[in-house]
Design a protein around this motif. Structure first.
Motif, PDB file in Angstrom:
ATOM      1  N   ARG A  24       8.119  24.807  26.929  1.00  0.00           N
ATOM      2  CA  ARG A  24       8.626  25.971  27.670  1.00  0.00           C
ATOM      3  C   ARG A  24       7.496  26.951  27.966  1.00  0.00           C
ATOM      4  O   ARG A  24       7.445  27.534  29.062  1.00  0.00           O
ATOM      5  CB  ARG A  24       9.742  26.639  26.869  1.00  0.00           C
ATOM      6  N   THR A  25       6.609  27.145  27.003  1.00  0.00           N
ATOM      7  CA  THR A  25       5.467  28.032  27.213  1.00  0.00           C
ATOM      8  C   THR A  25       4.570  27.516  28.318  1.00  0.00           C
ATOM      9  O   THR A  25       4.091  28.279  29.172  1.00  0.00           O
ATOM     10  CB  THR A  25       4.676  28.192  25.908  1.00  0.00           C
ATOM     11  N   ALA A  26       4.313  26.209  28.323  1.00  0.00           N
ATOM     12  CA  ALA A  26       3.473  25.619  29.354  1.00  0.00           C
ATOM     13  C   ALA A  26       4.082  25.796  30.750  1.00  0.00           C
ATOM     14  O   ALA A  26       3.354  26.076  31.719  1.00  0.00           O
ATOM     15  CB  ALA A  26       3.270  24.125  29.060  1.00  0.00           C
ATOM     16  N   LEU A  27       5.381  25.693  30.848  1.00  0.00           N
ATOM     17  CA  LEU A  27       6.035  25.858  32.155  1.00  0.00           C
ATOM     18  C   LEU A  27       5.934  27.290  32.665  1.00  0.00           C
ATOM     19  O   LEU A  27       5.885  27.527  33.881  1.00  0.00           O
ATOM     20  CB  LEU A  27       7.503  25.436  32.058  1.00  0.00           C
ATOM     21  N   ARG A  28       5.891  28.258  31.737  1.00  0.00           N
ATOM     22  CA  ARG A  28       5.729  29.645  32.155  1.00  0.00           C
ATOM     23  C   ARG A  28       4.305  29.948  32.611  1.00  0.00           C
ATOM     24  O   ARG A  28       4.053  30.949  33.291  1.00  0.00           O
ATOM     25  CB  ARG A  28       6.115  30.598  30.997  1.00  0.00           C
ATOM     26  N   GLY A  29       3.387  29.069  32.210  1.00  0.00           N
ATOM     27  CA  GLY A  29       1.995  29.242  32.617  1.00  0.00           C
ATOM     28  C   GLY A  29       1.358  30.459  32.023  1.00  0.00           C
ATOM     29  O   GLY A  29       0.416  31.011  32.577  1.00  0.00           O
ATOM     30  N   GLU A  54       9.890  17.821  32.499  1.00  0.00           N
ATOM     31  CA  GLU A  54       9.575  18.755  33.576  1.00  0.00           C
ATOM     32  C   GLU A  54       8.094  19.138  33.532  1.00  0.00           C
ATOM     33  O   GLU A  54       7.448  19.267  34.588  1.00  0.00           O
ATOM     34  CB  GLU A  54      10.453  20.003  33.467  1.00  0.00           C
ATOM     35  N   VAL A  55       7.550  19.339  32.333  1.00  0.00           N
ATOM     36  CA  VAL A  55       6.112  19.593  32.215  1.00  0.00           C
ATOM     37  C   VAL A  55       5.317  18.444  32.834  1.00  0.00           C
ATOM     38  O   VAL A  55       4.363  18.665  33.591  1.00  0.00           O
ATOM     39  CB  VAL A  55       5.712  19.791  30.741  1.00  0.00           C
ATOM     40  N   PRO A  63       0.270  18.313  37.643  1.00  0.00           N
ATOM     41  CA  PRO A  63      -0.798  18.574  38.615  1.00  0.00           C
ATOM     42  C   PRO A  63      -1.005  20.053  38.909  1.00  0.00           C
ATOM     43  O   PRO A  63      -2.142  20.483  39.122  1.00  0.00           O
ATOM     44  CB  PRO A  63      -0.331  17.802  39.860  1.00  0.00           C
ATOM     45  N   GLU A  64       0.068  20.857  38.884  1.00  0.00           N
ATOM     46  CA  GLU A  64      -0.094  22.291  39.147  1.00  0.00           C
ATOM     47  C   GLU A  64      -0.383  23.086  37.884  1.00  0.00           C
ATOM     48  O   GLU A  64      -0.939  24.189  37.953  1.00  0.00           O
ATOM     49  CB  GLU A  64       1.163  22.859  39.816  1.00  0.00           C
ATOM     50  N   LEU A  65      -0.031  22.539  36.719  1.00  0.00           N
ATOM     51  CA  LEU A  65      -0.237  23.255  35.456  1.00  0.00           C
ATOM     52  C   LEU A  65      -1.600  22.996  34.836  1.00  0.00           C
ATOM     53  O   LEU A  65      -2.050  23.765  33.974  1.00  0.00           O
ATOM     54  CB  LEU A  65       0.838  22.844  34.442  1.00  0.00           C
ATOM     55  N   ALA A  66      -2.281  21.936  35.255  1.00  0.00           N
ATOM     56  CA  ALA A  66      -3.463  21.445  34.555  1.00  0.00           C
ATOM     57  C   ALA A  66      -4.708  22.281  34.797  1.00  0.00           C
ATOM     58  O   ALA A  66      -5.684  22.148  34.038  1.00  0.00           O
ATOM     59  CB  ALA A  66      -3.742  20.001  34.960  1.00  0.00           C
ATOM     60  N   GLY A  67      -4.711  23.141  35.798  1.00  0.00           N
ATOM     61  CA  GLY A  67      -5.902  23.916  36.086  1.00  0.00           C
ATOM     62  C   GLY A  67      -6.898  23.114  36.904  1.00  0.00           C
ATOM     63  O   GLY A  67      -6.625  21.995  37.343  1.00  0.00           O
ATOM     64  N   ARG A 124      -3.137  27.597  29.175  1.00  0.00           N
ATOM     65  CA  ARG A 124      -2.973  26.141  29.125  1.00  0.00           C
ATOM     66  C   ARG A 124      -3.002  25.582  27.701  1.00  0.00           C
ATOM     67  O   ARG A 124      -2.863  24.375  27.513  1.00  0.00           O
ATOM     68  CB  ARG A 124      -4.063  25.455  29.960  1.00  0.00           C
ATOM     69  N   VAL A 125      -3.180  26.446  26.710  1.00  0.00           N
ATOM     70  CA  VAL A 125      -3.268  25.957  25.328  1.00  0.00           C
ATOM     71  C   VAL A 125      -2.006  25.192  24.935  1.00  0.00           C
ATOM     72  O   VAL A 125      -2.066  24.095  24.367  1.00  0.00           O
ATOM     73  CB  VAL A 125      -3.531  27.127  24.359  1.00  0.00           C
ATOM     74  N   ALA A 126      -0.845  25.744  25.249  1.00  0.00           N
ATOM     75  CA  ALA A 126       0.416  25.079  24.873  1.00  0.00           C
ATOM     76  C   ALA A 126       0.540  23.711  25.534  1.00  0.00           C
ATOM     77  O   ALA A 126       1.069  22.765  24.929  1.00  0.00           O
ATOM     78  CB  ALA A 126       1.606  25.956  25.253  1.00  0.00           C
TER      79      ALA A 126
END
Length: 291
Positions: free
Chosen positions: A286-291, A175-176, A181-185, A257-259
Protein backbone atom coordinates in the motif's frame (compact mmCIF):
# COMPACT_ATOMS: atom_id res chain seq x y z
CA UNK A 1 22.18 -19.02 4.72
CA UNK A 2 22.24 -21.60 7.50
CA UNK A 3 20.91 -25.11 7.44
CA UNK A 4 20.13 -27.93 9.85
CA UNK A 5 22.03 -28.18 13.11
CA UNK A 6 25.72 -28.83 12.52
CA UNK A 7 26.74 -31.73 14.74
CA UNK A 8 30.28 -31.34 16.09
CA UNK A 9 31.43 -34.67 14.69
CA UNK A 10 30.08 -33.95 11.22
CA UNK A 11 31.53 -30.44 11.22
CA UNK A 12 34.93 -31.72 12.32
CA UNK A 13 34.98 -34.42 9.66
CA UNK A 14 33.89 -32.01 6.92
CA UNK A 15 36.49 -29.42 7.92
CA UNK A 16 39.31 -31.94 8.05
CA UNK A 17 38.32 -33.40 4.68
CA UNK A 18 37.90 -30.05 2.92
CA UNK A 19 40.99 -28.33 4.35
CA UNK A 20 43.38 -31.23 4.84
CA UNK A 21 44.03 -29.91 8.35
CA UNK A 22 43.75 -31.67 11.70
CA UNK A 23 40.86 -30.51 13.89
CA UNK A 24 41.49 -29.99 17.60
CA UNK A 25 38.06 -28.85 18.87
CA UNK A 26 34.56 -28.02 17.65
CA UNK A 27 31.63 -26.27 19.26
CA UNK A 28 28.16 -25.38 17.94
CA UNK A 29 27.92 -21.73 16.93
CA UNK A 30 24.31 -21.16 15.94
CA UNK A 31 21.88 -22.80 13.54
CA UNK A 32 23.80 -24.79 10.97
CA UNK A 33 27.16 -23.39 12.17
CA UNK A 34 30.14 -24.75 14.05
CA UNK A 35 33.29 -23.02 15.24
CA UNK A 36 36.22 -25.28 14.42
CA UNK A 37 39.64 -24.96 16.00
CA UNK A 38 42.49 -26.45 14.01
CA UNK A 39 45.68 -27.90 15.37
CA UNK A 40 47.87 -24.86 15.88
CA UNK A 41 44.97 -22.72 17.11
CA UNK A 42 43.54 -21.21 13.92
CA UNK A 43 39.72 -21.04 13.89
CA UNK A 44 37.34 -21.56 10.99
CA UNK A 45 33.56 -21.61 10.63
CA UNK A 46 31.86 -24.71 9.18
CA UNK A 47 28.39 -24.18 7.70
CA UNK A 48 25.91 -26.82 6.68
CA UNK A 49 23.87 -25.85 3.63
CA UNK A 50 20.16 -25.15 3.65
CA UNK A 51 19.34 -27.47 0.77
CA UNK A 52 20.40 -28.64 -2.69
CA UNK A 53 22.76 -26.16 -4.33
CA UNK A 54 22.93 -23.86 -1.31
CA UNK A 55 26.64 -24.17 -0.59
CA UNK A 56 27.50 -23.88 -4.29
CA UNK A 57 25.38 -20.73 -4.56
CA UNK A 58 26.90 -19.13 -1.47
CA UNK A 59 30.46 -20.00 -2.47
CA UNK A 60 29.94 -18.58 -5.96
CA UNK A 61 28.36 -15.47 -4.46
CA UNK A 62 31.25 -14.89 -2.05
CA UNK A 63 33.74 -15.21 -4.90
CA UNK A 64 31.72 -12.85 -7.12
CA UNK A 65 31.64 -10.21 -4.40
CA UNK A 66 35.33 -10.70 -3.58
CA UNK A 67 36.28 -10.35 -7.26
CA UNK A 68 35.30 -6.68 -7.12
CA UNK A 69 37.81 -5.92 -4.32
CA UNK A 70 35.08 -3.50 -3.16
CA UNK A 71 33.89 -5.32 -0.03
CA UNK A 72 35.39 -7.71 2.48
CA UNK A 73 33.96 -11.23 2.65
CA UNK A 74 35.22 -14.33 4.48
CA UNK A 75 37.76 -16.40 2.59
CA UNK A 76 36.60 -19.85 1.51
CA UNK A 77 38.74 -22.70 2.86
CA UNK A 78 36.74 -25.50 1.26
CA UNK A 79 33.28 -26.52 0.10
CA UNK A 80 31.26 -29.44 -1.19
CA UNK A 81 27.57 -30.16 -1.74
CA UNK A 82 26.76 -29.99 1.98
CA UNK A 83 29.45 -27.94 3.70
CA UNK A 84 31.19 -24.59 3.40
CA UNK A 85 34.30 -23.88 5.49
CA UNK A 86 35.05 -20.20 5.93
CA UNK A 87 37.43 -17.79 7.56
CA UNK A 88 36.28 -16.72 11.00
CA UNK A 89 35.81 -12.95 11.29
CA UNK A 90 36.80 -11.58 14.69
CA UNK A 91 34.21 -8.95 15.52
CA UNK A 92 34.53 -5.55 17.13
CA UNK A 93 31.67 -3.07 16.98
CA UNK A 94 30.10 -0.63 14.53
CA UNK A 95 31.53 2.88 14.22
CA UNK A 96 30.55 5.97 12.26
CA UNK A 97 33.67 5.60 10.16
CA UNK A 98 32.86 1.95 9.51
CA UNK A 99 29.31 2.84 8.48
CA UNK A 100 30.60 5.41 6.02
CA UNK A 101 33.01 2.82 4.69
CA UNK A 102 30.10 0.42 4.21
CA UNK A 103 28.24 3.02 2.16
CA UNK A 104 31.21 3.67 -0.12
CA UNK A 105 31.99 -0.03 -0.50
CA UNK A 106 28.39 -0.90 -1.40
CA UNK A 107 28.46 1.81 -4.06
CA UNK A 108 31.61 0.26 -5.54
CA UNK A 109 30.16 -3.26 -5.33
CA UNK A 110 26.99 -2.23 -7.14
CA UNK A 111 28.97 -0.37 -9.80
CA UNK A 112 30.79 -3.63 -10.66
CA UNK A 113 27.54 -4.62 -12.35
CA UNK A 114 26.02 -7.84 -13.64
CA UNK A 115 25.14 -9.10 -17.13
CA UNK A 116 21.38 -8.99 -16.48
CA UNK A 117 18.85 -8.57 -13.70
CA UNK A 118 18.65 -11.99 -12.10
CA UNK A 119 22.05 -13.18 -13.34
CA UNK A 120 23.54 -15.69 -10.90
CA UNK A 121 27.21 -15.43 -9.94
CA UNK A 122 29.55 -17.09 -12.45
CA UNK A 123 29.61 -20.81 -11.76
CA UNK A 124 26.69 -20.57 -9.36
CA UNK A 125 23.42 -22.46 -9.79
CA UNK A 126 20.27 -20.74 -11.01
CA UNK A 127 18.34 -22.49 -8.26
CA UNK A 128 19.74 -20.64 -5.26
CA UNK A 129 18.49 -19.63 -1.80
CA UNK A 130 17.71 -16.56 0.24
CA UNK A 131 17.97 -17.59 3.86
CA UNK A 132 15.95 -20.80 4.07
CA UNK A 133 13.77 -20.02 1.05
CA UNK A 134 14.53 -21.22 -2.49
CA UNK A 135 15.28 -18.38 -4.92
CA UNK A 136 15.39 -18.74 -8.70
CA UNK A 137 17.95 -16.62 -10.55
CA UNK A 138 16.42 -16.14 -13.98
CA UNK A 139 17.91 -13.37 -16.15
CA UNK A 140 15.72 -10.54 -17.41
CA UNK A 141 16.37 -7.29 -19.27
CA UNK A 142 13.86 -4.86 -17.70
CA UNK A 143 13.86 -4.54 -13.91
CA UNK A 144 10.11 -3.92 -13.35
CA UNK A 145 9.01 -7.03 -15.27
CA UNK A 146 11.80 -9.17 -13.81
CA UNK A 147 11.13 -8.01 -10.24
CA UNK A 148 7.43 -8.77 -10.53
CA UNK A 149 7.85 -12.17 -12.18
CA UNK A 150 10.83 -13.57 -10.32
CA UNK A 151 10.86 -11.83 -6.94
CA UNK A 152 7.43 -10.60 -5.87
CA UNK A 153 4.78 -12.90 -7.37
CA UNK A 154 6.44 -16.28 -6.53
CA UNK A 155 6.64 -15.32 -2.84
CA UNK A 156 3.15 -13.85 -2.83
CA UNK A 157 1.93 -17.28 -3.94
CA UNK A 158 4.08 -18.88 -1.25
CA UNK A 159 2.71 -16.53 1.41
CA UNK A 160 -0.87 -17.30 0.39
CA UNK A 161 -0.16 -21.04 0.39
CA UNK A 162 1.38 -20.72 3.87
CA UNK A 163 -1.68 -18.83 5.17
CA UNK A 164 0.41 -15.70 5.86
CA UNK A 165 -1.62 -13.67 3.34
CA UNK A 166 -5.33 -14.29 2.93
CA UNK A 167 -6.64 -15.50 -0.46
CA UNK A 168 -8.42 -12.19 -1.01
CA UNK A 169 -5.61 -9.95 0.26
CA UNK A 170 -3.01 -10.34 -2.47
CA UNK A 171 -4.68 -7.97 -4.91
CA UNK A 172 -2.78 -4.98 -3.55
CA UNK A 173 0.52 -6.74 -4.26
CA UNK A 174 -0.65 -7.67 -7.75
CA UNK A 175 -1.57 -4.02 -8.32
CA UNK A 176 1.99 -3.03 -7.38
CA UNK A 177 3.27 -5.48 -10.00
CA UNK A 178 0.98 -4.04 -12.66
CA UNK A 179 2.15 -0.52 -11.88
CA UNK A 180 5.86 -1.33 -11.45
CA UNK A 181 6.96 0.47 -14.65
CA UNK A 182 5.66 3.77 -13.23
CA UNK A 183 6.68 3.07 -9.62
CA UNK A 184 10.23 1.89 -10.28
CA UNK A 185 11.82 5.28 -10.89
CA UNK A 186 14.50 6.01 -13.50
CA UNK A 187 15.89 2.88 -15.20
CA UNK A 188 19.29 1.75 -13.92
CA UNK A 189 21.71 -0.91 -15.21
CA UNK A 190 21.93 -4.23 -13.34
CA UNK A 191 23.99 -3.92 -10.15
CA UNK A 192 26.01 -6.62 -8.44
CA UNK A 193 23.99 -7.23 -5.26
CA UNK A 194 24.75 -8.94 -2.00
CA UNK A 195 21.07 -9.88 -2.20
CA UNK A 196 20.28 -10.55 1.48
CA UNK A 197 21.76 -7.45 3.06
CA UNK A 198 19.99 -7.24 6.38
CA UNK A 199 21.89 -6.08 9.45
CA UNK A 200 22.66 -9.63 10.60
CA UNK A 201 24.69 -10.22 7.45
CA UNK A 202 26.99 -7.27 8.15
CA UNK A 203 29.76 -8.03 10.63
CA UNK A 204 31.83 -5.23 12.12
CA UNK A 205 35.45 -6.26 12.33
CA UNK A 206 38.03 -5.47 14.97
CA UNK A 207 38.91 -2.33 13.01
CA UNK A 208 35.26 -1.21 13.03
CA UNK A 209 34.94 -1.81 9.31
CA UNK A 210 32.30 -3.98 7.63
CA UNK A 211 32.46 -7.57 6.44
CA UNK A 212 29.59 -9.08 4.41
CA UNK A 213 28.45 -12.66 4.98
CA UNK A 214 25.69 -15.01 3.75
CA UNK A 215 25.06 -13.48 0.31
CA UNK A 216 22.19 -14.35 -2.00
CA UNK A 217 24.15 -12.63 -4.75
CA UNK A 218 22.62 -11.84 -8.14
CA UNK A 219 22.17 -9.02 -10.61
CA UNK A 220 19.53 -6.58 -9.40
CA UNK A 221 18.55 -3.01 -8.60
CA UNK A 222 21.01 -1.21 -6.34
CA UNK A 223 18.23 0.29 -4.21
CA UNK A 224 17.24 -3.23 -3.14
CA UNK A 225 20.35 -3.80 -1.02
CA UNK A 226 19.87 -0.41 0.63
CA UNK A 227 16.20 -1.08 1.34
CA UNK A 228 17.16 -4.39 2.96
CA UNK A 229 19.51 -2.55 5.32
CA UNK A 230 16.61 -0.31 6.32
CA UNK A 231 14.17 -3.16 6.84
CA UNK A 232 15.53 -4.43 10.17
CA UNK A 233 17.74 -1.50 11.09
CA UNK A 234 21.47 -0.94 10.74
CA UNK A 235 23.87 0.96 13.03
CA UNK A 236 24.52 4.50 11.78
CA UNK A 237 22.24 3.91 8.79
CA UNK A 238 22.08 7.62 8.02
CA UNK A 239 25.87 7.66 7.56
CA UNK A 240 25.76 4.53 5.39
CA UNK A 241 23.22 6.12 3.06
CA UNK A 242 24.93 9.51 3.00
CA UNK A 243 28.30 7.99 2.11
CA UNK A 244 26.69 5.81 -0.56
CA UNK A 245 24.90 8.79 -2.09
CA UNK A 246 28.10 10.83 -2.07
CA UNK A 247 29.99 8.05 -3.88
CA UNK A 248 27.19 7.14 -6.31
CA UNK A 249 24.27 9.59 -6.22
CA UNK A 250 20.90 7.85 -6.11
CA UNK A 251 18.02 8.80 -8.41
CA UNK A 252 15.51 11.29 -6.99
CA UNK A 253 12.66 9.76 -5.01
CA UNK A 254 14.52 6.82 -3.47
CA UNK A 255 12.88 7.21 -0.02
CA UNK A 256 9.47 6.80 -1.65
CA UNK A 257 10.64 3.56 -3.29
CA UNK A 258 11.98 1.86 -0.16
CA UNK A 259 8.71 0.01 0.50
CA UNK A 260 8.68 -1.23 -3.10
CA UNK A 261 12.10 -2.85 -2.66
CA UNK A 262 11.20 -4.22 0.78
CA UNK A 263 8.19 -6.03 -0.62
CA UNK A 264 10.30 -8.96 -1.82
CA UNK A 265 12.12 -9.74 1.47
CA UNK A 266 8.90 -9.22 3.45
CA UNK A 267 7.10 -11.77 1.30
CA UNK A 268 10.03 -14.18 1.70
CA UNK A 269 9.70 -13.78 5.46
CA UNK A 270 5.94 -14.28 5.21
CA UNK A 271 6.44 -17.65 3.51
CA UNK A 272 8.89 -18.70 6.23
CA UNK A 273 7.56 -17.07 9.39
CA UNK A 274 3.89 -16.41 8.87
CA UNK A 275 1.19 -13.77 9.17
CA UNK A 276 3.06 -10.95 10.98
CA UNK A 277 5.29 -10.58 7.94
CA UNK A 278 2.33 -11.05 5.63
CA UNK A 279 0.72 -8.00 7.22
CA UNK A 280 3.93 -6.02 6.87
CA UNK A 281 4.15 -6.99 3.21
CA UNK A 282 0.62 -5.77 2.56
CA UNK A 283 1.42 -2.49 4.32
CA UNK A 284 4.55 -2.11 2.18
CA UNK A 285 2.48 -2.72 -0.96
CA UNK A 286 0.00 0.00 0.00
CA UNK A 287 2.87 2.37 0.79
CA UNK A 288 4.50 1.65 -2.56
CA UNK A 289 1.26 2.43 -4.40
CA UNK A 290 1.06 5.81 -2.67
CA UNK A 291 4.54 6.55 -3.94
Amino acid sequence: MTGPAAGPGEAAAATARLTGRRVRAVRPWGAGLALVELAGGAQLVAKRGTGPGATAAEAAGLRWLADTAAVRVPAIHGSDEQWLVLERITEGGPTVRGAERLGRELAALHAAGAPHFGSPPPGGPSDAWIGRAPMRDEPGREWPAWYAEHRVLPYLRGAVDAGAVGPGEGGVVEEVCRRLPELAGPPLPPARLHGDLWNGNVLWGEDGGPWLIDPAAHGGHRETDLAMLELFGCPHLDRVLAAYDEAAPLPPGRPQRVALHQLFPLLVHATLFGAPYGRRALTAARTALRG
